[in-house]
Design a protein around this motif. Structure first.
Motif, PDB file in Angstrom:
ATOM      1  N   ARG A  81      35.011  37.595  42.666  1.00 31.57           N
ATOM      2  CA  ARG A  81      36.619  37.996  42.739  1.00 31.57           C
ATOM      3  C   ARG A  81      37.669  37.217  43.261  1.00 31.57           C
ATOM      4  O   ARG A  81      38.467  37.224  42.804  1.00 31.57           O
ATOM      5  CB  ARG A  81      36.584  39.482  43.089  1.00 31.57           C
ATOM      6  CG  ARG A  81      36.460  39.528  44.894  1.00 31.57           C
ATOM      7  CD  ARG A  81      36.472  40.998  45.175  1.00 31.57           C
ATOM      8  NE  ARG A  81      36.097  41.399  46.488  1.00 31.57           N
ATOM      9  CZ  ARG A  81      34.966  41.121  47.249  1.00 31.57           C
ATOM     10  NH1 ARG A  81      33.988  40.806  46.569  1.00 31.57           N
ATOM     11  NH2 ARG A  81      35.045  41.509  48.545  1.00 31.57           N
ATOM     12  N   ASP A  82      37.292  36.328  44.213  1.00 31.07           N
ATOM     13  CA  ASP A  82      38.210  35.499  44.784  1.00 31.07           C
ATOM     14  C   ASP A  82      38.645  34.400  43.834  1.00 31.07           C
ATOM     15  O   ASP A  82      39.689  33.861  43.605  1.00 31.07           O
ATOM     16  CB  ASP A  82      37.772  34.740  46.066  1.00 31.07           C
ATOM     17  CG  ASP A  82      37.599  35.843  47.298  1.00 31.07           C
ATOM     18  OD1 ASP A  82      38.395  37.049  47.210  1.00 31.07           O
ATOM     19  OD2 ASP A  82      36.966  35.667  48.322  1.00 31.07           O
ATOM     20  N   ALA A  85      40.504  35.785  40.849  1.00 32.11           N
ATOM     21  CA  ALA A  85      41.749  36.161  41.218  1.00 32.11           C
ATOM     22  C   ALA A  85      42.565  34.722  41.263  1.00 32.11           C
ATOM     23  O   ALA A  85      43.822  34.774  40.958  1.00 32.11           O
ATOM     24  CB  ALA A  85      41.758  36.945  42.559  1.00 32.11           C
ATOM     25  N   ARG A  89      45.879  34.041  39.204  1.00 36.47           N
ATOM     26  CA  ARG A  89      47.276  33.412  39.763  1.00 36.47           C
ATOM     27  C   ARG A  89      47.686  32.097  38.952  1.00 36.47           C
ATOM     28  O   ARG A  89      48.980  31.832  38.719  1.00 36.47           O
ATOM     29  CB  ARG A  89      47.013  33.289  41.108  1.00 36.47           C
ATOM     30  CG  ARG A  89      48.389  32.619  41.925  1.00 36.47           C
ATOM     31  CD  ARG A  89      48.179  32.553  43.100  1.00 36.47           C
ATOM     32  NE  ARG A  89      49.518  31.888  43.931  1.00 36.47           N
ATOM     33  CZ  ARG A  89      50.165  32.727  44.472  1.00 36.47           C
ATOM     34  NH1 ARG A  89      50.444  34.032  44.505  1.00 36.47           N
ATOM     35  NH2 ARG A  89      51.463  32.294  45.060  1.00 36.47           N
ATOM     36  N   LEU A  96      48.050  37.025  44.353  1.00 41.36           N
ATOM     37  CA  LEU A  96      46.609  37.161  44.643  1.00 41.36           C
ATOM     38  C   LEU A  96      46.081  38.454  45.095  1.00 41.36           C
ATOM     39  O   LEU A  96      44.999  39.109  44.368  1.00 41.36           O
ATOM     40  CB  LEU A  96      45.966  36.089  45.772  1.00 41.36           C
ATOM     41  CG  LEU A  96      45.883  34.661  45.400  1.00 41.36           C
ATOM     42  CD1 LEU A  96      45.564  33.767  46.642  1.00 41.36           C
ATOM     43  CD2 LEU A  96      44.845  34.296  44.047  1.00 41.36           C
ATOM     44  N   ALA A  99      46.318  40.633  41.821  1.00 41.76           N
ATOM     45  CA  ALA A  99      45.029  40.278  41.040  1.00 41.76           C
ATOM     46  C   ALA A  99      43.773  40.727  41.599  1.00 41.76           C
ATOM     47  O   ALA A  99      43.046  41.291  40.571  1.00 41.76           O
ATOM     48  CB  ALA A  99      44.752  38.657  40.921  1.00 41.76           C
ATOM     49  N   LYS A 100      43.643  40.893  42.907  1.00 42.23           N
ATOM     50  CA  LYS A 100      42.397  41.478  43.321  1.00 42.23           C
ATOM     51  C   LYS A 100      42.485  42.925  43.207  1.00 42.23           C
ATOM     52  O   LYS A 100      41.338  43.582  42.921  1.00 42.23           O
ATOM     53  CB  LYS A 100      42.262  41.143  44.754  1.00 42.23           C
ATOM     54  CG  LYS A 100      41.870  39.594  45.156  1.00 42.23           C
ATOM     55  CD  LYS A 100      41.682  39.172  46.484  1.00 42.23           C
ATOM     56  CE  LYS A 100      40.203  39.504  46.791  1.00 42.23           C
ATOM     57  NZ  LYS A 100      39.754  38.805  47.818  1.00 42.23           N
ATOM     58  N   ILE A 103      41.291  43.616  39.555  1.00 50.42           N
ATOM     59  CA  ILE A 103      39.811  43.331  39.551  1.00 50.42           C
ATOM     60  C   ILE A 103      39.206  44.525  39.860  1.00 50.42           C
ATOM     61  O   ILE A 103      38.205  44.881  39.224  1.00 50.42           O
ATOM     62  CB  ILE A 103      39.367  41.869  40.298  1.00 50.42           C
ATOM     63  CG1 ILE A 103      39.955  40.734  39.503  1.00 50.42           C
ATOM     64  CG2 ILE A 103      37.827  41.968  40.313  1.00 50.42           C
ATOM     65  CD1 ILE A 103      39.574  39.607  40.294  1.00 50.42           C
TER      66      ILE A 103
END
Length: 505
Positions: A81-82, A85, A89, A96, A99-100, A103
């Motif tokens: 996921r990092d 994300a 971005r 971020l 974005a997370k 998810i």
């Protein structure tokens, strides 16, 4: 093709028939962050052919085995996921943390679809009528085979996975055409799926512009799941009509937030700000219009403006990112300038708030109801706030829109009664857009916001067709469907019809 330092060949359409490529740029900086092939009609046809073969294998696995593989995919997305994300971005500009959050919500729906597909779509016995009592009846939901998904750029994970996850859980293979603004997100998701399910190319990605999407519509897939603007949706429907390909349409909105006199104003202002400004206002379900009871109008407006002064668009740690599509800036500017020319009060921001690709939070009051900023989808961090005499007027104004995607109501006493009168696919009371985050609830719109539903049992049924099966258990004493039917049988049936249906109450 190189995606952020990784070679991607297995999950996008292979051997494109053209060498034409397009660049993807970071909307905040203009830097090129990826380059992707423009897949042609030939490429799309090849991808669909591979998906059709993969779909046969995938459907034969059954619900339990598909669920296990979807759980592995969910774990892959969670672990990565990092990275995902960061790509979000870079490609569309969202912070971020947002974005997370996107998810996380997508993973909730993926889990629900995998765990509930058999319960919703599996075979079920149903009762026959008295006239057909000799029949055993069953209904089940069969996959279409291949589903084409055309996804948006504003929520490039959560929104397309609302179709992809449910189509897969129902037993379909998927050919996914992400937005040309966020192709790297689509490629990353497909690559993660390939790691979880290496046996067959059940999920494939094709990249390109509208012509690639049109080719997918005409490719012979079993159904198209589309999310995007209403204008683009109409073109998708026209292309699908050529082959009578069914479509799920999740289109634009002009959602409203209603504040009654007894509302929690602090909570309402906070929800209005997030609903209107998060993701730089680039949200189909985002708040664009606010209608406030006259008794609390001034206090609400003061709270909203005070909160909004603390939110800024920019790079780095800013809470709002850039406007992703350059052409959308012209729409936002036109709406703001038109409102001001027609007498709107600028309480924050305004036409001067547009700086390059960034638009600072803007709040307008006294905007005429027929102004573009009230009627058309703005898709920017802007809010129009209007005073209403009562909730009858608020509901009438909300329902006057050609859109009907969602709405939010803040009221302590009459929230449910107000919500019941709003004509939209969903309404959340005392919380912004809660109905979109709950996996068991369907999500979709009415009128020009589209039709069909993602999420929940309705979302699963969108990607399967109902098949009915009967088996005769014994010969009926009342043989109906035969030329040897006697006058006696007709008389008995006529008497039964009179008894069964001739009385009311």
């Amino acid at each position: 093709m190189v995606l952020y330092g990784r070679l991607v060949t297995s999950t996008t359409a292979e051997s494109p028939s053209t060498q034409l490529r397009f660049d993807v740029r970071d909307p905040a900086t203009g830097a090129v962050v990826g380059r992707y092939p423009v897949h042609t009609e030939v490429d799309v046809a090849a991808a669909v052919a591979r998906a059709r073969e993969a779909g046969t294998w995938w459907a034969a696995l059954g619900f339990a085995e598909r669920a296990r593989r979807l759980d592995r995919w969910r774990a892959e997305v969670t672990r990565g996921r990092d990275d995902l994300a960061r790509i979000m971005r870079q490609e569309m500009g969202k912070p971020l943390s947002d974005a997370k959050l996107e998810i996380a919500m997508a993973l909730e729906h993926l889990k629900w679809a995998a765990r509930n597909a058999e319960r919703v779509l599996g075979p079920k016995s149903v009762h026959a009528s008295l006239l057909t009592i000799n029949q055993s009846c069953r209904v089940e939901y069969r996959p279409y085979g291949v589903v084409g998904v055309i996804g948006p750029w504003n929520y490039p994970v959560f929104t397309p996975l609302g179709s992809i996850s449910f189509a897969l859980a129902a037993g379909n293979a998927v050919v996914f055409k992400p937005s040309e603004y966020t192709p790297g997100v689509g490629a990353w998701l497909a690559e993660a799926f390939a790691r979880a399910v290496p046996e067959s190319p059940v999920v494939q990605v094709i990249t390109g512009d509208g012509a690639t999407g049109a080719a997918l519509c005409r490719s012979g897939v079993g159904k198209i799941g589309f999310t995007g603007s209403t204008a683009t949706g109409k073109r998708v429907m026209a292309a699908c009509a050529e082959t009578l390909t069914p479509v799920l349409m999740e289109c634009g909105g002009k959602d409203a937030l209603v504040v009654d006199a007894d509302a929690d104003l602090a909570a309402a202002a906070d929800a209005a700000l997030w609903g209107g400004m998060s993701n730089a206002g680039q949200t189909c379900l985002g708040v664009e219009r606010i209608y406030v009871h006259t008794d609390v109008y001034d206090e609400f407006l003061g709270r909203l403006v005070d909160l909004a002064r603390e939110v800024h668009a920019g790079r780095g740690a800013a809470k709002i990112g850039p406007i992703t599509m350059p052409k959308q800036l012209d729409v936002i500017r036109r709406h703001l300038e038109d409102a001001v020319l027609r007498g709107a009060r600028v309480l924050l921001g305004g036409p001067d708030a547009i700086e390059g690709q960034f638009v600072q939070p803007t709040i307008l009051a006294d905007v005429p109801e027929d102004a573009a900023a009230v009627v058309e989808e703005t898709f920017g961090p802007t809010l129009t706030v209007a005073r209403v005499a009562d909730m009858d007027e608020a509901v009438a104004r909300v329902n006057a829109s050609v859109y009907g995607l969602g709405a939010t109501v803040f009221a302590r006493r009459d929230g449910r009664a107000i919500a019941d009168r709003i004509e939209s696919g969903g309404v959340s009371i005392n919380a912004f857009v809660a109905h979109a985050t709950i996996p068991t609830l369907p999500l979709g719109g009415v009128r020009e916001s589209g039709f069909g539903r993602v999420h929940g049992p309705d979302g699963l049924r969108e990607f399967a067709y109902a098949k009915s099966t009967t088996r005769q258990l014994f010969s009926s004493p009342l043989a109906l469907t035969t030329f040897t039917r006697s006058a006696r049988v007709d008389a008995v049936v006529d008497r039964l019809v009179s008894v069964l249906h001739g009385r009311s109450g």
